[in-house]
Design an enzyme around this catalytic site. Structure first.
Site, short mmCIF file in Angstrom:
data_model
loop_
_atom_site.label_atom_id
_atom_site.label_comp_id
_atom_site.label_asym_id
_atom_site.label_seq_id
_atom_site.Cartn_x
_atom_site.Cartn_y
_atom_site.Cartn_z
NE ARG A 245 -7.38 17.61 -16.23
CZ ARG A 245 -8.38 17.08 -15.54
NH1 ARG A 245 -9.30 16.38 -16.17
NH2 ARG A 245 -8.46 17.23 -14.25
CB SER B 105 -19.79 4.75 -17.73
OG SER B 105 -19.80 5.12 -19.08
NE ARG C 196 -14.12 11.50 -22.69
CZ ARG C 196 -13.82 10.63 -21.74
NH1 ARG C 196 -13.52 11.01 -20.53
NH2 ARG C 196 -13.83 9.34 -22.03
CG HIS D 71 -18.58 9.93 -29.14
ND1 HIS D 71 -18.79 8.68 -29.67
CD2 HIS D 71 -17.64 9.78 -28.17
CE1 HIS D 71 -17.98 7.82 -29.07
NE2 HIS D 71 -17.28 8.45 -28.16
N1 GLN Z 1 -17.62 0.24 -19.98
C1 GLN Z 1 -17.04 1.46 -20.44
C2 GLN Z 1 -18.03 2.60 -20.26
O1 GLN Z 1 -19.17 2.41 -20.44
C3 GLN Z 1 -16.67 1.37 -21.89
C4 GLN Z 1 -16.04 2.63 -22.38
C5 GLN Z 1 -15.39 2.53 -23.72
O2 GLN Z 1 -15.57 1.60 -24.44
N2 GLN Z 1 -14.63 3.49 -24.09
O3 GLN Z 1 -17.66 3.70 -19.95
#
Ligand code: GLN
Ligand code: ZN
Length: 767
Positions: free
Chosen positions: A16, A438, A520, A699
Site C-alpha cells: 500500500r 464508526s 482507501r 468523504h
Molecule cells: N457502520 C459503518 C460505519 O459507520 C457503516 C459504513 C458504511 O456504510 N460504509 O463505519
C-alpha cells in the site's frame, strides 16, 4: 502468434505504498516532488513486475494518483467551474480538490461526486458536464508515461477510457440536456489524444468501453458507430475492451466497430464466445479475458488450455490472452502471505499469480509438453483438492438451511403498528440525531488493535483499552447531545473484515488489499466454505456501551448481502446460497443483541445496490434473494425493537420496491453531496418508513455549517414528512479526525434543534 496482456494492474502497491505517500502528502508531511517521485517509482516497479511475469504488452496509463476516470477528466480538461482551473494543464492541486473537496484558498468547495465503478467496490470520480461543455487536452500524464515506458524498452500499449463510457458515467449539471450532444466536441479531443499517441510511434491503444455490456438505448448504440468511425485511423490500432459481462444485444455492434481488436470477458460472459467467433471479422484481434479479474481463485489451466486451443482452431483471428478485466479489483500477490492455511492458499491466485497463469497458458500453447511439468501439475492438484476438501463443507450449516427453509420472513406487525411500540420504547424527539456507526479511528486505536493482533498485548488489556475507547465515544456523544448513540466501532478495522474474521468458512489474507477509493483500501474476506457463527460477535461491545448511558445504543451489524458483495466469494456454489448461510449467522447475532437489551439494531447493507446485476433482466432474481437475506436477518426480533439499515452511494430510483420490501424501520442513506436528490425516489414511492438522509458529507474534510445542514433538512422535508426524518451524517466517521467530527456533529445537533423550533413554530407548514 498468441500475445498476452492485461487491461490494468493494481496501483496501490504491494505494501500500500501509494496509500502511504498520498496520505503523507495530503497531511503536508511530504512535498509534491516527493509524492511524484515515489509514485513514479511505484508505477515503474509495476511495469517491471508485469514484464517479469512474461506479459508481451505492458499497459500504460492505468496507474493513477486517485482514479482513472478523474485522470480522464483531467486529460479532457473537463473541470467543473468551481475549481477555477485556468492554466494550460490541470494542476495536481486542482486534481486533488476535485477528488477531495479540500479548499485551495481557504474557501470550501465541494468535491465531485464519487460512485461505484459498475458492480465493483471501486469508486470513481463522476465527471460533470454542463450544457456547453468544452473539452481540451489538459494533461500530459499519459504521454509522459508512455514516453518513459518506451524509453525503458517495454512494448507499450496505452489505455484510455473510451468516449462513450466516459460520457455515460458523467453527470449532467445545471439543467437537463442529452449528454450525447457533447459527443462531437469530445471526439475532437479524443482525436488529439490519439494524434499524440500516434506521434509516439505506438502500434496499439487499448480503449475501454465497458458500457458495451450494459443494456444501451438505441441512440447510444448509434453513437458508438458514429464515434468509432470518426476516431478510427490507419496508423494506430485500437483494441476495444469490454468487461464485467456479456455483450448480449451489443455483440454485433461491438464486433463490427471499425477497430482492430476486441476484448471480451469470458468469466462473466462465457456464452458470448460462440457468437463472437461467428461475428468478429477475422482480420481483427480477439482478446480472450479468460482469467478472473474479479475473484481470487486459481484457474483450471487444463480447461483454459483446451478452450484457447478450440478458439484457435476455429478462427484465423489473432488470439490474445488476458485477465477478464483490469486487475485493479484483486490484490497484488500471494508472495508474502504467511498465515493463510496452506490448503486454502494453494487454491488462490492474486494479480501476479494470475499473470503467471496467463504466461503458462501461452507457453503450453507453444509447447504442449509443458503441461506435464510442475506448474501444471500443481495447478491440477489444487483444482482437485479444492473440489474434494472437507474444509468447504459443514453439514450442520447445510442441515439448518434445509430445516429452516420455510422460515417466516415477516415481522409480526407491519410498520404502522410497530411504530408506536417503538416510540414508546425509545421516546425520541422529532428529527432524532444519530451517526452511522464508526467514530474516528485514531492512530492510537489502530496501533492498539494491531498490537493485539500480533499478540503484543493480552486479551484483557485489549478489552480494557477498547472499553475506554467506547466509554470516551459515549461521553463525547452525550456531550454533543446526540439522541441515539453508537459504540463507535473502535474494535473494527473494517465493517466486513470484522465479521469475516469471526465467521467460520471465511478467511483472510495478510496483504490482500484492494483499492476502494483514493487512498482507501479494503482487504476483502475470502469466503471459501459453508459459513456459520460459533459465538456472538458484537454483543460484548454493544452491551458494554449500553451500560454506560441512558440513551438508546444502536447495535451495529453488517448485513449478509454486503458481506457477500465485499468479499471474494467461493465460485463453486450459487451466491444466493452463500448469502443465505451468512444471513443465518447474522440473524443469530441480531437476536443475541436484542436479548442483551439493545433496542435499536442497525444492519448495514451499504453494498446492496452495487450487487445489482449490470443487466436489468437479471435484477429481479438478485433482489429477491438479497432482500430475503436481509429479512431473514431482521425479522426475528420483537416489534418494539427498531431495525435500521444503512446504505451508501445508493441511487434508489429503480429499486424502491425492494427497499420497501426490506421493511427496515429506519433507513439512513447518502445524500449530502447530491443535494437530497435521492429523496425524489422515496417521495415518488410514498415510502412509508423512517429515513435519515445524510446531511454531512463525510468523504470530505469540510465541516458543514449549521445553516448548510438546516437547508439540507428543509430540502429533505419537502420530500418526506418531518416526523419520518432522522438527522445523521452520510456514512461512518472512521476516516475523519475528531476535530472535524466534533465540530460537524455539534453543528448537526444545533441544526436539528433549530429545526425542532422551526417545526413547533408552525413555519414548516407554510414554507
Ligand atoms: N457502520 C459503518 C460505519 O459507520 C457503516 C459504513 C458504511 O456504510 N460504509 O463505519
Ligand atoms: Zn455508508
Amino acid at each position: 502468434m498468441i500475445k498476452t496482456h492485461s487491461l490494468g494492474f493494481p496501483r496501490i502497491g504491494e505494501n500500500r505504498e501509494l496509500k502511504k505517500i498520498l496520505e503523507a502528502f495530503w497531511s503536508a508531511k511530504i512535498t509534491e516532488t516527493m509524492l511524484l517521485e515515489s509514485a513514479n517509482k511505484l508505477r515503474v516497479d509495476h511495469w517491471q513486475a508485469q514484464a517479469d511475469s512474461g506479459l508481451d504488452l505492458i499497459t500504460v496509463g492505468d496507474f493513477s494518483l486517485y482514479d482513472q476516470v478523474l485522470d480522464t477528466s483531467a486529460m479532457l480538461g473537463c473541470i467543473p467551474e468551481r475549481f477555477e482551473h485556468h492554466e494550460k494543464n490541470v494542476s495536481l492541486e486542482t486534481y486533488f480538490r476535485m477528488a477531495r473537496g479540500c479548499s485551495a484558498t481557504g474557501e470550501d468547495v465541494s468535491a465531485c461526486e464519487m460512485t461505484k465503478w459498475f458492480d465493483t467496490n471501486y469508486h470513481y470520480i463522476v465527471p460533470e458536464f454542463i450544457e456547453h461543455q468544452t473539452f481540451k487536452l489538459s494533461s500530459d500524464k499519459l504521454f509522459d508515461e508512455v514516453e518513459e515506458a518506451l524509453l525503458k524498452g517495454y512494448c507499450v500499449k496505452p489505455v484510455i477510457l473510451g468516449p462513450l463510457t466516459y460520457l455515460w458515467l458523467g453527470q449532467v449539471k445545471g439543467g437537463f440536456f442529452n449528454k450525447l450532444n457533447l459527443l462531437d466536441n469530445l471526439l475532437k479531443t479524443y482525436e488529439d489524444i490519439l494524434n499524440r499517441l500516434s506521434d509516439l510511434g505506438l502500434e496499439w491503444v487499448q480503449i475501454d468501453e465497458p458500457i458495451l455490456v450494459l443494456d444501451l438505448p438505441a441512440e447510444w448504440k448509434a453513437a458508438f458507430e458514429r464515434a468509432y468511425n470518426k476516431i478510427q485511423r490507419g496508423d494506430l490500432k485500437l483494441l476495444l475492451t469490454t468487461y464485467f459481462g456479456d455483450l448480449s444485444d451489443n455483440l454485433r455492434l461491438a464486433c463490427d466497430l471499425p477497430v482492430s481488436g476486441l476484448h471480451i470477458d469470458l468469466i462473466r460472459g462465457p456464452n458470448q464466445l460462440e457468437k463472437v467467433l461467428d461475428w468478429l471479422p477475422q482480420y481483427k484481434v480477439l482478446s480472450l479475458g479468460i482469467i478472473d479479474g474479479r475473484n481470487i481463485w486459481k484457474s483450471d489451466l487444463d480447461k483454459l488450455l483446451s478452450l484457447v486451443k478450440s478458439v484457435s482452431d476455429r478462427t484465423s483471428s489473432t488470439v490474445w490472452l488476458a485477465p477478464s478485466c483490469s486487475l485493479l479489483h484483486v490484490p497484488f500477490s500471494l508472495k508474502r502471505e504467511q498465515k493463510l492455511s496452506k490448503n486454502i492458499q494453494q487454491w488462490l491466485a492474486f494479480s501476479l499469480e494470475k499473470l503467471a497463469e496467463i504466461n503458462l497458458l501461452k507457453t503450453a500453447l507453444q509447447d504442449e509438453r509443458i503441461t506435464e511439468q510442475e506448474p501444471f501439475r500443481l495447478n491440477r492438484l489444487a483444482t482437485k483438492t479444492r473440489e474434494e476438501s472437507m474444509l468447504i463443507h459443514n453439514e450442520q450449516v447445510q442441515k439448518r438451511l434445509i430445516d429452516e427453509a420455510d422460515l417466516n420472513l415477516q415481522r409480526p406487525l407491519d410498520f404502522a403498528a410497530r411504530r408506536p411500540l417503538q416510540q414508546k420504547e425509545l421516546d425520541l424527539p422529532l428529527l432524532p440525531t444519530t451517526t452511522i456507526g464508526s467514530f474516528p479511528q485514531t492512530v492510537g486505536i489502530r496501533h492498539f488493535r494491531q498490537r493485539y493482533k500480533i499478540g503484543e498485548i493480552s486479551t484483557e488489556t485489549y478489552t480494557l483499552g477498547m472499553q475506554q475507547a467506547v466509554a470516551s465515544d459515549v461521553k463525547k456523544q452525550e456531550a454533543l447531545g446526540l439522541d441515539v448513540l453508537v459504540h463507535g466501532e473502535a474494535e473494527r478495522n473494517d465493517m466486513v473484515e470484522y465479521f469475516g474474521e469471526q465467521l467460520d468458512g471465511v478467511t483472510f489474507s495478510q496483504y490482500g488489499w484492494v483499492q476502494s477509493y483514493g487512498s482507501r483500501c479494503v482487504k476483502p474476506p475470502i469466503i471459501y466454505g459453508d459459513v456459520s457463527r460459533s459465538k456472538p460477535m458484537t454483543v460484548g461491545w454493544a452491551g458494554y456501551a449500553q451500560s454506560l448511558t441512558e440513551k438508546p445504543m444502536k447495535g451495529m451489524l453488517t448485513g449478509p448481502v454486503t458481506i457477500l458483495n465485499w468479499s471474494f466469494v467461493r465460485d463453486d456454489q450459487d451466491r444466493a446460497l452463500t448469502c443465505r448461510q451468512i444471513a443465518f449467522a447474522i440473524r443469530d447475532e441480531v437476536l443475541d443483541l436484542e436479548q442483551a437489551g439493545i433496542k435499536i439494531i442497525q444492519i448495514d447493507e451499504a453494498a446492496l445496490r452495487e450487487g445489482l446485476p449490470l443487466k436489468k433482466r437479471e435484477w429481479e432474481k438478485y433482489l429477491e434473494w438479497a432482500i430475503d437475506a436481509f429479512r431473514l436477518v431482521s425479522s426475528g426480533v420483537q416489534d418494539k425493537t427498531q431495525i435500521h439499515t444503512h446504505m451508501c452511494y445508493s441511487n434508489f430510483n429503480d429499486i424502491m420496491q425492494a427497499i420497501k420490501n426490506m421493511d427496515a424501520d429506519v433507513i439512513t442513506i447518502e445524500t449530502a453531496r447530491s443535494d437530497m436528490k435521492l429523496l425524489n425516489a422515496f417521495e415518488a414511492f410514498n415510502y412509508p418508513n423512517e429515513i435519515g438522509p445524510g446531511v454531512y458529507d463525510i468523504h470530505s474534510p469540510n465541516v458543514p455549517s449549521v445553516e448548510q445542514m438546516v437547508q439540507l433538512i428543509k430540502l429533505a422535508a419537502k420530500h418526506i414528512p418531518l416526523e419520518n426524518l432522522w438527522v445523521n451524517p452520510d456514512c461512518g466517521l472512521k476516516t475523519r479526525s475528531w476535530k472535524e467530527v466534533e465540530l460537524a456533529l455539534a453543528n448537526m445537533v444545533s441544526a436539528a434543534n433549530e429545526l425542532r423550533l422551526w417545526a413547533s413554530s408552525g413555519d414548516s407548514h407554510v414554507s
